[in-house]
Structure formats: structure tokens, C-alpha cells
Design a protein around this motif. Structure first.
Motif, PDB file in Angstrom:
ATOM      1  N   LEU A 282      -4.242  -2.641   5.401  1.00 19.97           N
ATOM      2  CA  LEU A 282      -3.779  -1.260   5.234  1.00 19.97           C
ATOM      3  C   LEU A 282      -4.632  -0.511   4.219  1.00 19.97           C
ATOM      4  N   LEU A 283      -4.944  -1.165   3.102  1.00 22.66           N
ATOM      5  CA  LEU A 283      -5.739  -0.508   2.058  1.00 22.66           C
ATOM      6  C   LEU A 283      -7.171  -0.240   2.519  1.00 22.66           C
ATOM      7  N   SER A 284      -7.735  -1.167   3.304  1.00 18.76           N
ATOM      8  CA  SER A 284      -9.103  -0.961   3.785  1.00 18.76           C
ATOM      9  C   SER A 284      -9.178   0.204   4.770  1.00 18.76           C
ATOM     10  N   GLN A 285      -8.131   0.386   5.592  1.00 18.57           N
ATOM     11  CA  GLN A 285      -8.089   1.528   6.509  1.00 18.57           C
ATOM     12  C   GLN A 285      -7.983   2.843   5.735  1.00 18.57           C
ATOM     13  N   LEU A 286      -7.161   2.852   4.668  1.00 15.49           N
ATOM     14  CA  LEU A 286      -7.020   4.061   3.860  1.00 15.49           C
ATOM     15  C   LEU A 286      -8.320   4.394   3.142  1.00 15.49           C
ATOM     16  N   GLU A 287      -9.038   3.377   2.695  1.00 18.52           N
ATOM     17  CA  GLU A 287     -10.301   3.613   2.007  1.00 18.52           C
ATOM     18  C   GLU A 287     -11.372   4.093   2.980  1.00 18.52           C
ATOM     19  N   ALA A 288     -11.351   3.564   4.208  1.00 14.31           N
ATOM     20  CA  ALA A 288     -12.344   3.958   5.207  1.00 14.31           C
ATOM     21  C   ALA A 288     -12.123   5.381   5.690  1.00 14.31           C
ATOM     22  N   ASP A 289     -10.855   5.796   5.786  1.00 11.23           N
ATOM     23  CA  ASP A 289     -10.543   7.155   6.268  1.00 11.23           C
ATOM     24  C   ASP A 289      -9.433   7.746   5.406  1.00 11.23           C
ATOM     25  N   PRO A 290      -9.771   8.475   4.322  1.00  8.82           N
ATOM     26  CA  PRO A 290      -8.751   9.051   3.434  1.00  8.82           C
ATOM     27  C   PRO A 290      -7.807  10.019   4.143  1.00  8.82           C
ATOM     28  N   LYS A 291      -8.259  10.645   5.263  1.00  6.31           N
ATOM     29  CA  LYS A 291      -7.421  11.621   5.961  1.00  6.31           C
ATOM     30  C   LYS A 291      -6.347  10.957   6.821  1.00  6.31           C
ATOM     31  N   LEU A 292      -6.400   9.642   6.927  1.00  3.31           N
ATOM     32  CA  LEU A 292      -5.458   8.929   7.784  1.00  3.31           C
ATOM     33  C   LEU A 292      -4.018   9.133   7.326  1.00  3.31           C
ATOM     34  N   VAL A 293      -3.807   9.215   6.007  1.00  7.47           N
ATOM     35  CA  VAL A 293      -2.455   9.337   5.478  1.00  7.47           C
ATOM     36  C   VAL A 293      -1.830  10.686   5.794  1.00  7.47           C
ATOM     37  N   HIS A 294      -2.662  11.693   6.158  1.00  7.83           N
ATOM     38  CA  HIS A 294      -2.144  13.013   6.502  1.00  7.83           C
ATOM     39  C   HIS A 294      -1.585  13.052   7.927  1.00  7.83           C
ATOM     40  N   GLN A 295      -1.867  12.024   8.716  1.00  8.03           N
ATOM     41  CA  GLN A 295      -1.366  12.004  10.088  1.00  8.03           C
ATOM     42  C   GLN A 295       0.060  11.469  10.117  1.00  8.03           C
ATOM     43  N   ASP A 296       0.652  11.505  11.303  1.00  2.74           N
ATOM     44  CA  ASP A 296       2.036  11.048  11.459  1.00  2.74           C
ATOM     45  C   ASP A 296       2.051   9.524  11.543  1.00  2.74           C
ATOM     46  N   ILE A 297       1.949   8.871  10.382  1.00  2.00           N
ATOM     47  CA  ILE A 297       1.943   7.409  10.363  1.00  2.00           C
ATOM     48  C   ILE A 297       3.229   6.851   9.777  1.00  2.00           C
ATOM     49  N   GLY A 298       4.225   7.707   9.568  1.00  2.00           N
ATOM     50  CA  GLY A 298       5.536   7.215   9.142  1.00  2.00           C
ATOM     51  C   GLY A 298       5.856   7.373   7.678  1.00  2.00           C
ATOM     52  N   LEU A 299       4.916   7.904   6.866  1.00  2.50           N
ATOM     53  CA  LEU A 299       5.196   8.078   5.435  1.00  2.50           C
ATOM     54  C   LEU A 299       5.726   9.485   5.188  1.00  2.50           C
ATOM     55  N   THR A 300       6.967   9.578   4.712  1.00  2.00           N
ATOM     56  CA  THR A 300       7.603  10.858   4.395  1.00  2.00           C
ATOM     57  C   THR A 300       8.102  10.800   2.955  1.00  2.00           C
ATOM     58  N   PRO A 301       8.409  11.967   2.332  1.00  2.00           N
ATOM     59  CA  PRO A 301       8.949  11.948   0.967  1.00  2.00           C
ATOM     60  C   PRO A 301      10.216  11.099   0.839  1.00  2.00           C
ATOM     61  N   ALA A 302      11.051  11.100   1.880  1.00  2.00           N
ATOM     62  CA  ALA A 302      12.306  10.328   1.821  1.00  2.00           C
ATOM     63  C   ALA A 302      12.042   8.825   1.792  1.00  2.00           C
ATOM     64  N   LYS A 303      10.933   8.378   2.417  1.00  2.00           N
ATOM     65  CA  LYS A 303      10.620   6.950   2.476  1.00  2.00           C
ATOM     66  C   LYS A 303       9.772   6.487   1.297  1.00  2.00           C
ATOM     67  N   LEU A 304       9.247   7.428   0.497  1.00  2.00           N
ATOM     68  CA  LEU A 304       8.367   7.056  -0.609  1.00  2.00           C
ATOM     69  C   LEU A 304       9.026   6.105  -1.606  1.00  2.00           C
ATOM     70  N   PRO A 305      10.306   6.335  -2.040  1.00  2.00           N
ATOM     71  CA  PRO A 305      10.924   5.392  -2.985  1.00  2.00           C
ATOM     72  C   PRO A 305      10.954   3.959  -2.459  1.00  2.00           C
ATOM     73  N   HIS A 306      11.193   3.771  -1.159  1.00  2.00           N
ATOM     74  CA  HIS A 306      11.213   2.417  -0.586  1.00  2.00           C
ATOM     75  C   HIS A 306       9.812   1.804  -0.634  1.00  2.00           C
ATOM     76  N   LEU A 307       8.794   2.606  -0.345  1.00  2.00           N
ATOM     77  CA  LEU A 307       7.417   2.102  -0.390  1.00  2.00           C
ATOM     78  C   LEU A 307       7.034   1.719  -1.807  1.00  2.00           C
ATOM     79  N   VAL A 308       7.454   2.512  -2.792  1.00  2.00           N
ATOM     80  CA  VAL A 308       7.149   2.221  -4.201  1.00  2.00           C
ATOM     81  C   VAL A 308       7.757   0.887  -4.617  1.00  2.00           C
ATOM     82  N   GLU A 309       9.001   0.630  -4.216  1.00  2.00           N
ATOM     83  CA  GLU A 309       9.676  -0.603  -4.617  1.00  2.00           C
ATOM     84  C   GLU A 309       9.128  -1.833  -3.896  1.00  2.00           C
TER      85      GLU A 309
END
Length: 443
Positions: A282-309
Motif C-alpha cells: 500500500l505504501l509503495s503504491q502511494l509513493e509511486a502515485d501521490p494522486k491515488l489517495v484523491h480517488q475513490d479508494i474508500g478513505l473518508t473523514p469518517a473512516k480516518l479514526p479507524h485507520l489511525v488506530e
């Protein structure tokens, strides 16, 4: 970040106590200002100032002249050191000083509660004149209210109004228009002496309870005329394309290879801890394409606390790539409102080392951490969290992420409250060293 403008019940109570009849009768303006700065930080100034404008507009909420004089002084003091263009209440001072006829406003049913008496208007003119400002801070509001200046000692309102108008010239006409949703009762048959016992509950209902009326301004709508449905001389001309051939513009990011796999990993990362291989993918994909996180890949503000933990390392890398997004403020709000933990503090700490975070966000996050420590009843867990927060704050201070002068008002009482904990003592000593003073926390 879009924060609430309304005051809490406790903040309003402190403000009304500051403006109480007893306080404005026995204390000077200088003492009142000192008490105000002791209770409110500079991050609270706009919210307090907005509440003061409503109290001044409704004369029955501050029925005594000395109270209104104290309120005017505090409102002016909030942004006294700022230039006129940076003072959000310059327009309000202009409205108070513009000559109006109160009787005419009452006849047409408009609120006249914001009108100043001659003594109050004279005081505001002195307040806005640097030459006379130092003379009045040593007096109490009650003394000023009972003293009427001779006409030749009242500053010229024309010059002051001209100076106040200059910073407002760049604001569009539409932004300067609007009505308050709270209007004074124009009933002239009511008593001329408002019941002071109901002023505080009324102010609380307007400023704190439910969806505060303070946050509901009535602004003129933008008129959008509908086009007619039949042919007529005034018919709106539709702009239709005249070319018959069109070329399709493909979004090359729509069908990137591996997007589905990345989406699956992000969904999983919000639910459980990824293994080392999945995390590296996952980290290598984010490093290869920084714009990937702007697409609809399932990360929303509501889910951020779960990802942090579950996966704080992934959360940090994702947030770093979202800092240029228009939704970044929503992710910051989610981070502020989540439960305090080692992972959340680690995420915030590493973000501060990589980018400049908004000052308001850091201030709210620190306050939430301190309040969370105070709310925990389990003494063992409380001590552990206090140690974590103290180490976290030391890191922010040593890396010059936060200013000691801005945050010491909240941090020093916190250190003294838990002075038996070694980390709290160390943090207190650090604050004293950076302040240029010497002090030891006594257990």
C-alpha cells in the motif's frame, strides 16, 4: 476549518459575570481587560466578539449603560493591535456611530436596540482615538457612564468614521448586506426598565442552546431569473454548441492497474491491522502515485479514526498526500474529534514534522488531550495518558511547532494539576526555561 461560532454555557457565564453590574461598578477597564484575557485565549476572540455584538444590539440584554461601556471596551480590545482591515468588527463600530433617528426606526418596526446613548457614543469615539485611549482605561465603566464630556472634548466623529470606512471599501456590496435573525421588540408599551433577572437566560437561549440563532444570519439571496418557456423579445438566449463533431476526453486515472487492489487494502486497513507485506504494498503504491489517495479508494473523514488506530503509518502517508485536497479540513476535524490515543498523538506529531498544520487545529487537539486526561476516572490509566500527553507536548515545543506564549495558559495549569508525575514536572520546567523564568513544581 469551519468551527462553531457559538459560546459554551460556561464561556457565556464567564462573559456575563465580567459584564455584571457589580463588576463594572467596582473595577476599572484595565482590571476588566486583565480578567478577560485570563479567561479567554486569542483563539476565542472572534467567537466572544460575535456574542458581544449581539448583546450590544439588544439593549435589554445589557440594560445598564456601564455594562454596555464595558462591552464596547472589550470588543475594541480584541483586535486593538491589528490594522483596521484585519478587524472583523470594524463594520459594527461604523454602524454604531452612524447618525440615526431612533424614533423613525421604531415607527417602521425596525429594531432600535443597538442605539447608543450620547455618553456611550462619546466613549466609543474616545476609544477609537489613540490620544485619549490611555486616559480612560484607569476609570471604571460606572464612572464613565455618569460623566458627560463637554462638546469641545468629544472627538470628531467625521474623521473617525472616514478612517473606519477605508478598510471596508474592498468588500463587495453583497457581503456587506444582511440582517440579524435576532430583532429587538419594537413594542413601545412595554416597560422602559428591562427585567435584569431574565437577561442571562435569554442570552443563553440565543447564544448557546440547540442551534444558536447567532449562527443563522439572514442574507439577501442571489436572484436567478428563470428563462421563459415561449418566444418573446426578452427571451434568454441559450448558448448551444455549434460543432457537430466531438472528441472524447478520457480520464487516464480512471482505469489504473492495481486500483481495485489498493481500494481493497484501504478498506481492510480501516478494519484491521495489515501485515507487513500488505502495508508495504500500500505504501509503495502511494509513493509511486501521490494522486491515488484523491480517488475513490474508500478513505473518508469518517473512516480516518479507524485507520489511525489500526494502521497509523498508512494514515500518516495518506494525510500527507491529502494536504493539497480541498477536503483536508474535514480530515483535520475528524482527527481532532477522535479518542485520544498513542497512535493519534504519533500521527499528529509526525505530521507536524512534515508540514505546517493550522494553528487552530493544534490548539483544539491539545485542549482535547488535556480534557481527556481530566475526564478519566481510572487513576492508573489517567497517569499513563498524562505521561503520554506531556511527552507529546515536549516534542511539539522542542521542535518549535507550537508557541509557548500561545499555549502556556492551558499547559501550565495542566502540569501543576499532575505535578506528582515526573513527565509533567519536566514539561513545566521546560516551559519556565523557554519563558526565561525559573520555577520548580512542588509535589
Amino acid at each position: 476549518i469551519n468551527y462553531k461560532m457559538a459560546l459554551s454555557t460556561k464561556e457565556l457565564s464567564n462573559l456575563l459575570t465580567l459584564l455584571s453590574v457589580d463588576n463594572v461598578s467596582s473595577n476599572t477597564l484595565e482590571t476588566i481587560t486583565t480578567s478577560f484575557h485570563r479567561n479567554y485565549s486569542r483563539f476565542d476572540h472572534f467567537r466572544v466578539g460575535t456574542a458581544l455584538t449581539l448583546l450590544l444590539q439588544q439593549k435589554d440584554l445589557l440594560p445598564i449603560s456601564a455594562q454596555r461601556i464595558a462591552a464596547l471596551f472589550v470588543l475594541h480590545e480584541l483586535y486593538r493591535s491589528e490594522p483596521g482591515s484585519s478587524n472583523p468588527f470594524t463594520g459594527f463600530f461604523v454602524e454604531l456611530l452612524l447618525p440615526t433617528v431612533e424614533d423613525d426606526r421604531t415607527l417602521v418596526g425596525l429594531p432600535c436596540g443597538h442605539m447608543l446613548s450620547p455618553v456611550e457614543r462619546s466613549f466609543l469615539l474616545q476609544l477609537l482615538t489613540p490620544q485619549t485611549f490611555r486616559e480612560i482605561v484607569k476609570k471604571s465603566p460606572a464612572t464613565i457612564a455618569n460623566t458627560e464630556l463637554p462638546p469641545n472634548q468629544v472627538p470628531d466623529s467625521t474623521t473617525i468614521l472616514q478612517a473606519l470606512h477605508e478598510p471596508l471599501e474592498g468588500i463587495s456590496s453583497r457581503n456587506k448586506e444582511g440582517l440579524s435573525t435576532v430583532l429587538a421588540d419594537p413594542d413601545t408599551t412595554s416597560s422602559s426598565h428591562p427585567d435584569v433577572t431574565v437577561a442571562a437566560p435569554t442570552a443563553e437561549n440565543l447564544l448557546c442552546v440547540g442551534d444558536p440563532w447567532l449562527e443563522q444570519p439572514f442574507e439577501p439571496g442571489f436572484i436567478r431569473p428563470l428563462p421563459p418557456l415561449h418566444s418573446c423579445p426578452d427571451e434568454v438566449v441559450w448558448l448551444n454548441p455549434t460543432e457537430s463533431q466531438y472528441s472524447i476526453q478520457w480520464d487516464t486515472l480512471m482505469f489504473m492497474s492495481g486500483t481495485e487492489e489498493i481500494r481493497r487494502l484501504f478498506v481492510k486497513a480501516c478494519k484491521e491491522t495489515l501485515n507487513l507485506q500488505e502495508q508495504q504494498a500500500l505504501l509503495s503504491q502511494l509513493e509511486a502515485d501521490p494522486k491515488l489517495v484523491h480517488q475513490d479508494i474508500g478513505l473518508t473523514p469518517a473512516k480516518l479514526p479507524h485507520l489511525v488506530e489500526k494502521n497509523p503509518t498508512v494514515a500518516i502517508e495518506a494525510l500527507l498526500r491529502l494536504t493539497t485536497s480541498s477536503q483536508i479540513s474535514e480530515y483535520f476535524v475528524a482527527l481532532v474529534n477522535m479518542e485520544m490515543s498513542v497512535h493519534s498523538m504519533d500521527v499528529v506529531n509526525r505530521l507536524t514534522q512534515a508540514v505546517d498544520l493550522p494553528t487552530e487545529f493544534l490548539h483544539l487537539y491539545i485542549n482535547n488531550c488535556i480534557q481527556r486526561c481530566r475526564d478519566i476516572q481510572d487513576k492508573s490509566l489517567q497517569s499513563r495518558l498524562v505521561r503520554l500527553v506531556c511527552v507529546f507536548l515536549q516534542s511539539l515545543i522542542r521542535n518549535k511547532v507550537i508557541s509557548v506564549q500561545d499555549e502556556s495558559l492551558e499547559i501550565q495549569p495542566f502540569c501543576l494539576e499532575y505535578s506528582k508525575i515526573k513527565e509533567a514536572t519536566a514539561l513545566y520546567r521546560l516551559l519556565k526555561q523557554l519563558d526565561g523564568g525559573e520555577g520548580v513544581v512542588k509535589p
